[in-house]
Enzyme design. Structure first.
Site, PDB file in Angstrom:
ATOM      1  N   HIS A 155       0.815  -1.227   0.000  1.00 40.69           N
ATOM      2  CA  HIS A 155       0.000   0.000   0.000  1.00 40.69           C
ATOM      3  C   HIS A 155       0.846   1.273   0.000  1.00 40.69           C
ATOM      4  O   HIS A 155       0.320   2.359  -0.264  1.00 40.69           O
ATOM      5  CB  HIS A 155      -0.892   0.059   1.243  1.00 40.69           C
ATOM      6  CG  HIS A 155      -1.993  -0.964   1.278  1.00 40.69           C
ATOM      7  ND1 HIS A 155      -2.895  -1.119   0.262  1.00 40.69           N
ATOM      8  CD2 HIS A 155      -2.330  -1.886   2.231  1.00 40.69           C
ATOM      9  CE1 HIS A 155      -3.749  -2.102   0.570  1.00 40.69           C
ATOM     10  NE2 HIS A 155      -3.428  -2.574   1.763  1.00 40.69           N
TER      11      HIS A 155
ATOM     12  N   ASP B 109      -2.722 -10.172  -2.340  1.00 39.67           N
ATOM     13  CA  ASP B 109      -3.257  -9.682  -1.074  1.00 39.67           C
ATOM     14  C   ASP B 109      -4.701  -9.239  -1.340  1.00 39.67           C
ATOM     15  O   ASP B 109      -5.007  -8.720  -2.410  1.00 39.67           O
ATOM     16  CB  ASP B 109      -2.414  -8.492  -0.583  1.00 39.67           C
ATOM     17  CG  ASP B 109      -2.830  -7.998   0.790  1.00 39.67           C
ATOM     18  OD1 ASP B 109      -2.109  -8.280   1.761  1.00 39.67           O
ATOM     19  OD2 ASP B 109      -3.880  -7.326   0.894  1.00 39.67           O
TER      20      ASP B 109
ATOM     21  N   HIS C 170      -6.392  -6.858  -0.381  1.00 40.49           N
ATOM     22  CA  HIS C 170      -6.601  -5.422  -0.526  1.00 40.49           C
ATOM     23  C   HIS C 170      -5.895  -4.917  -1.788  1.00 40.49           C
ATOM     24  O   HIS C 170      -4.913  -5.521  -2.238  1.00 40.49           O
ATOM     25  CB  HIS C 170      -6.090  -4.698   0.726  1.00 40.49           C
ATOM     26  CG  HIS C 170      -6.735  -5.219   1.984  1.00 40.49           C
ATOM     27  ND1 HIS C 170      -6.055  -6.008   2.897  1.00 40.49           N
ATOM     28  CD2 HIS C 170      -7.998  -5.092   2.440  1.00 40.49           C
ATOM     29  CE1 HIS C 170      -6.893  -6.334   3.884  1.00 40.49           C
ATOM     30  NE2 HIS C 170      -8.062  -5.799   3.632  1.00 40.49           N
TER      31      HIS C 170
ATOM     32  N   ASP D 297      -4.840 -12.606   3.404  1.00 45.40           N
ATOM     33  CA  ASP D 297      -6.074 -12.066   3.958  1.00 45.40           C
ATOM     34  C   ASP D 297      -7.287 -12.301   3.059  1.00 45.40           C
ATOM     35  O   ASP D 297      -8.376 -11.839   3.367  1.00 45.40           O
ATOM     36  CB  ASP D 297      -5.925 -10.571   4.294  1.00 45.40           C
ATOM     37  CG  ASP D 297      -5.054  -9.816   3.316  1.00 45.40           C
ATOM     38  OD1 ASP D 297      -4.782 -10.355   2.223  1.00 45.40           O
ATOM     39  OD2 ASP D 297      -4.662  -8.673   3.625  1.00 45.40           O
TER      40      ASP D 297
HETATM   41 ZN    ZN Z   1      -4.142  -6.874   2.803  1.00 54.80          ZN
END
Ligand code: ZN
Length: 377
Positions: A139, A176, A178, A264
């Site tokens: 991120h 991931d 996200h 995740d």
């Molecule tokens: Zn994540």
């Protein structure tokens, strides 16, 4: 196969402080454990050890990244700001990224771990490599932390492969759960680094990662977002890998594939609503390795990202590393049949449409020149 293993105890000393899950304590949130705590990673390392797999891996000692290496991806002023905050007790790198004293040096070690893994693979010391580093990275933006990430470990490794090692084409596969917004941002106008993010639509960052953000300028087509609906299971993910990731890799013919591996998307993660199990990660890894076998003699680096269930992450991580190493330990994942037994794992219509939208972008991926073969530059 020989598989490298990057681990440093100091990465486990990164401390995001007191929190209620992903949010800082305060107001109505009782102080407690931050969700990006050390447990998931330590327990994963412990399972890799007690399974007997660790003894079959090649230990690769990480070095810290230099500031110049980090600044291929980040602004120097941001790096200095992190250094100062870290030296004075910690702070927040931005957008939900708290850290304690010493996390500057630890974040340099995490980024350096990704570089070390990359060098070990490019130098032929190992066939592929796993870097179990933290804090995570995907991120992190040029001038700000984000989502528990301080420095963008995978982006820094990819930039190292391009600029220090002379590779012409690198691919990053980010599964991931996200959106890999920092990876997207780092290479959005760069046709030499193909970035693909599979993520839960609209989870984090908010409103980030729509399918129509597809690279810009010279990098048009070299970024693919695959936003999948909440509730996606093994069927949706395997379809996304088979119909988007593998053909995009076949077209780009990268000389190195880096996987940003969060766990995740598992069926028991507290920060997302997907349904993967350890055999899902096993199969996704196998498919990416096969594609990398076609394009770059299987040169794959896997870098640890998110994953917040302390009991699921170890089994998903073990399954992935077993696949990298071509070893099947005697460990049976006791959670696998529970998650796999839940209804809804087949590819559902609305998930199929999401995959199909991303699949239509594959022909726009910048193609390797004809007759190109893998070289380490
Ligand atoms: Zn994540």
């Amino acid at each position: 196969m020989s598989t490298g293993w990057v681990w440093h105890e100091r990465c486990m000393w990164h401390d995001p402080g007191s929190a209620g899950g992903p949010l800082p304590a305060g107001g109505w949130i009782e102080p407690g454990t931050h969700v990006e705590n050390v447990e998931t990673k330590r327990r994963m390392r412990n399972l890799v050890e007690v399974s007997g797999l660790l003894a079959q891996l090649v230990a690769v000692a990480p070095r810290p990244a230099t500031v110049d290496e980090v600044c291929r991806v980040h602004d120097r002023g941001y790096v200095e700001r992190i250094e100062q905050m870290s030296a004075s007790g910690g702070g927040d790198a931005g957008n939900m990224t708290p850290f304690g004293p010493g996390s500057y040096e630890i974040a340099l070690l995490a980024a350096g771990g990704a570089i070390t893994a990359t060098d070990a693979v490019l130098d032929g010391e190992v066939d592929n490599c796993y870097a179990l580093v933290r804090p995570p990275g995907h991120h992190a933006m040029r001038d700000s932390g984000c989502g528990f990430c301080i420095f963008n470990n995978v982006a820094i490794a990819a930039a190292h492969a391009r600029e220090a090692r002379g590779l012409e084409r690198v691919a990053i596969v980010d599964w991931d759960v996200h959106h890999g917004n920092g990876l997207q941002d780092a290479f959005y106008e760069d046709p030499s680094v193909l970035t693909i993010s599979l993520h839960q639509d609209g989870n984090f960052p908010p409103n980030s990662g729509p399918v129509d953000e597809n690279g810009a300028g010279a990098g048009a087509g070299a970024h693919i977002n695959v936003p999948l609906p909440a509730g996606s299971g093994d069927g949706a993910y395997q379809a996304a890998i088979e119909r988007v990731v593998v053909p995009a890799l076949d077209r780009h013919r990268p000389q190195l594939v880096i996987v940003a591996s969060g766990y995740d998307a598992s069926g028991m993660d507290p920060l997302a609503q997907m349904m993967l199990h350890s055999d899902s990660y096993r199969a996704m890894t196998r498919k990416v390795m096969d594609a990398a076998g076609e394009s770059c003699e299987g040169r794959v680096v896997v870098c640890h990202e998110g994953g917040y269930s302390p009991f699921i992450v170890p089994f998903c991580g073990l399954a992935l590393i077993e696949t990298l190493a071509g070893v099947r330990t005697e460990v049976q994942d006791p959670y696998m049949p529970i998650i796999a037994g839940m209804p809804g794992h087949e590819l559902l219509d609305h998930q199929e449409q999401a995959v199909a939208r991303a699949e239509r972008l594959v022909p726009t991926v910048p193609a390797a020149p004809q007759g190109t073969t893998a070289t380490t530059g």
